[in-house]
Write a protein that holds these residues in place. Structure first.
Motif, PDB file in Angstrom:
ATOM      1  N   ARG A 171      -2.407   2.955   9.169  1.00  0.00           N
ATOM      2  CA  ARG A 171      -2.818   4.359   9.190  1.00  0.00           C
ATOM      3  C   ARG A 171      -1.608   5.255   8.985  1.00  0.00           C
ATOM      4  O   ARG A 171      -0.465   4.814   9.030  1.00  0.00           O
ATOM      5  CB  ARG A 171      -3.484   4.690  10.530  1.00  0.00           C
ATOM      6  N   GLY A 172      -1.898   6.515   8.817  1.00  0.00           N
ATOM      7  CA  GLY A 172      -0.824   7.490   8.667  1.00  0.00           C
ATOM      8  C   GLY A 172      -1.123   8.717   9.497  1.00  0.00           C
ATOM      9  O   GLY A 172      -2.280   9.047   9.745  1.00  0.00           O
ATOM     10  N   ALA A 173      -0.088   9.365   9.944  1.00  0.00           N
ATOM     11  CA  ALA A 173      -0.244  10.608  10.695  1.00  0.00           C
ATOM     12  C   ALA A 173       0.452  11.723   9.925  1.00  0.00           C
ATOM     13  O   ALA A 173       1.485  11.506   9.300  1.00  0.00           O
ATOM     14  CB  ALA A 173       0.358  10.470  12.086  1.00  0.00           C
ATOM     15  N   HIS A 222       3.813  10.188   8.448  1.00  0.00           N
ATOM     16  CA  HIS A 222       4.451   9.286   9.405  1.00  0.00           C
ATOM     17  C   HIS A 222       3.590   8.029   9.505  1.00  0.00           C
ATOM     18  O   HIS A 222       2.409   8.114   9.863  1.00  0.00           O
ATOM     19  CB  HIS A 222       4.570   9.975  10.768  1.00  0.00           C
ATOM     20  N   ARG A 246       1.834   4.846  10.849  1.00  0.00           N
ATOM     21  CA  ARG A 246       1.390   4.443  12.179  1.00  0.00           C
ATOM     22  C   ARG A 246       0.861   3.010  12.124  1.00  0.00           C
ATOM     23  O   ARG A 246       0.861   2.369  11.078  1.00  0.00           O
ATOM     24  CB  ARG A 246       0.284   5.389  12.683  1.00  0.00           C
ATOM     25  N   ALA A 247       0.375   2.557  13.237  1.00  0.00           N
ATOM     26  CA  ALA A 247      -0.108   1.179  13.337  1.00  0.00           C
ATOM     27  C   ALA A 247      -1.374   0.967  12.507  1.00  0.00           C
ATOM     28  O   ALA A 247      -2.110   1.904  12.213  1.00  0.00           O
ATOM     29  CB  ALA A 247      -0.396   0.845  14.797  1.00  0.00           C
TER      30      ALA A 247
END
Length: 128
Positions: A104-106, A98, A100-101
Motif C-alpha cells: 500500500r501507499g500513504a 510513502h 507502507r506495508a
C-alpha cells in the motif's frame, strides 16, 4: 496618451509586504501571525525574535520588509507603525508518496502558505 496609472489599493497611511511560498502549513503560520496582529512594530519584532516557532524568522523578514516599504516608498514614520493586518493564505500543496506495508501507499502532503502583512501609521495624538 499613455495608460492610466492604477490607483493605490491601500490608504495613504498603510504599506504592505507579501511573503509567498513559505514551506509551512497555513494553520501553523496563522499561529505566528496572530501573535503580531494589532501590535506596534517594535513589539512585534521583539516577539518574533524570541519566538520558538521555526517560521517566525520568515514572518520577521516579511514584517521588516513591510516596515521598509512604509519608510522608503510611502514616507511613513517607523515609530508610529502598527501591524493592522496579518493574514495567511494557502499556496500549493506538494503531494508525496510513502510506501507502507502490504504494497500500500500513504499520501504525504507538504503544504505551502502565503503571508500578507499590512502596517498602518497611527499618530500618537490619534491613539490617545
Amino acid at each position: 496618451m499613455g495608460k492610466q496609472a492604477t490607483p493605490r489599493a491601500l490608504p495613504e497611511n498603510e504599506a504592505k509586504a507579501v511573503a509567498r511560498m513559505l514551506r509551512v502549513s497555513p494553520q501553523k503560520l496563522n499561529l505566528v501571525a496572530q501573535m503580531i496582529r494589532g501590535k506596534k512594530v517594535d513589539t512585534a519584532l521583539a516577539e518574533l525574535q524570541f519566538s520558538r516557532k521555526r517560521i517566525s524568522t520568515e514572518v520577521k523578514k516579511c514584517l521588516e520588509s513591510a516596515i521598509a516599504n512604509a519608510e522608503n516608498n510611502h514616507d511613513l514614520d517607523v515609530d508610529d507603525l502598527v501591524v493592522s493586518q496579518a493574514f495567511v493564505g494557502k499556496a500549493l500543496v506538494l503531494k508525496r508518496f510513502h510506501a507502507r506495508a502490504r504494497g500500500r501507499g500513504a499520501r504525504i502532503l507538504k503544504p505551502f502558505s502565503n503571508l500578507t502583512i499590512v502596517v498602518r501609521e497611527v499618530r500618537q495624538a490619534e491613539a490617545a
